[in-house]
Design an enzyme around this catalytic site. Structure first.
Site, mmCIF file in Angstrom:
data_model
loop_
_atom_site.group_PDB
_atom_site.id
_atom_site.type_symbol
_atom_site.label_atom_id
_atom_site.label_comp_id
_atom_site.label_asym_id
_atom_site.label_seq_id
_atom_site.Cartn_x
_atom_site.Cartn_y
_atom_site.Cartn_z
ATOM 1 N N CYS A 128 0.840 -1.196 0.000
ATOM 2 C CA CYS A 128 0.000 0.000 0.000
ATOM 3 C C CYS A 128 0.876 1.246 0.000
ATOM 4 O O CYS A 128 1.412 1.657 1.033
ATOM 5 C CB CYS A 128 -0.929 0.019 1.208
ATOM 6 N N CYS A 169 -0.256 4.124 2.377
ATOM 7 C CA CYS A 169 0.104 3.901 3.781
ATOM 8 C C CYS A 169 1.609 4.034 3.981
ATOM 9 O O CYS A 169 2.056 4.576 4.995
ATOM 10 C CB CYS A 169 -0.398 2.540 4.250
#
Length: 176
Positions: A131, A134
């Site tokens: 991700c 993130c």
């Protein structure tokens, strides 16, 4: 037991992974707590029972039970957040960016360990699950909190090697 058991379990073709696992587990800019928490969190995220069991067992000898739980909590919360935030990003529609997550994430505010350590573990898990949103968010938080680039780099190296060990052992189990 532990990291040595994983290294012994790796086949000859994974020599680089074996050597790297030994290196990242013994030579790091991270504190012992950060190191073992990163190993545990990425082992959870990598989903291999042998890797997780061996790392968690050795981690229990090196960090407190509360830190062990916090590392597992980092992996758990990021399993959810990585999917959610990566999904919103990949859709690419700006309208989704303003919608609230409405997902419970209280452990991030009170993880039971120093916030920097928890953020480092979340970053490492985000590397395993891929991700980018993130990863960027946790790296910025770590930089603001004074974590060094070496700390972030070492967490990424640990994530890569633990994941490689897990993938290799999964492949060998499937082929057995």
């Amino acid at each position: 037991m532990g990291v040595d058991t994983i290294k012994e379990s790796l086949p000859a073709y994974a020599k680089d992974t074996k050597l790297n696992l030994g290196s990242v587990a013994t030579t790091s800019s991270l504190s012992a707590l950060q190191l073992w928490g990163t190993l545990v969190a990425t082992a959870v995220a990598s989903r291999n029972a042998v890797v997780l069991r061996e790392i968690a067992e050795e981690a229990a000898e090196n960090i407190s039970p509360e830190a062990l739980e916090a590392a597992k909590a980092a992996a758990s919360i990021m399993a959810m957040n990585n999917i959610y935030y990566r999904g919103k990003h990949l859709i690419g529609e700006d309208a989704y960016q303003s919608l609230p997550a409405r997902l419970r994430m209280q452990v991030i505010g009170n993880p039971g360990v120093d916030k920097v350590d928890f953020e480092l573990w979340c970053l490492a898990v985000s590397a395993v699950t891929g991700c980018g949103v993130c990863l960027e968010s946790h790296e910025k938080t770590l930089a603001k909190a004074g974590a060094s680039r070496d700390n972030v780099h070492d967490a990424l190296r640990i994530a890569a090697v633990v994941h490689a060990a897990a993938v290799t052992l999964d492949a060998e189990a499937a082929l057995a």
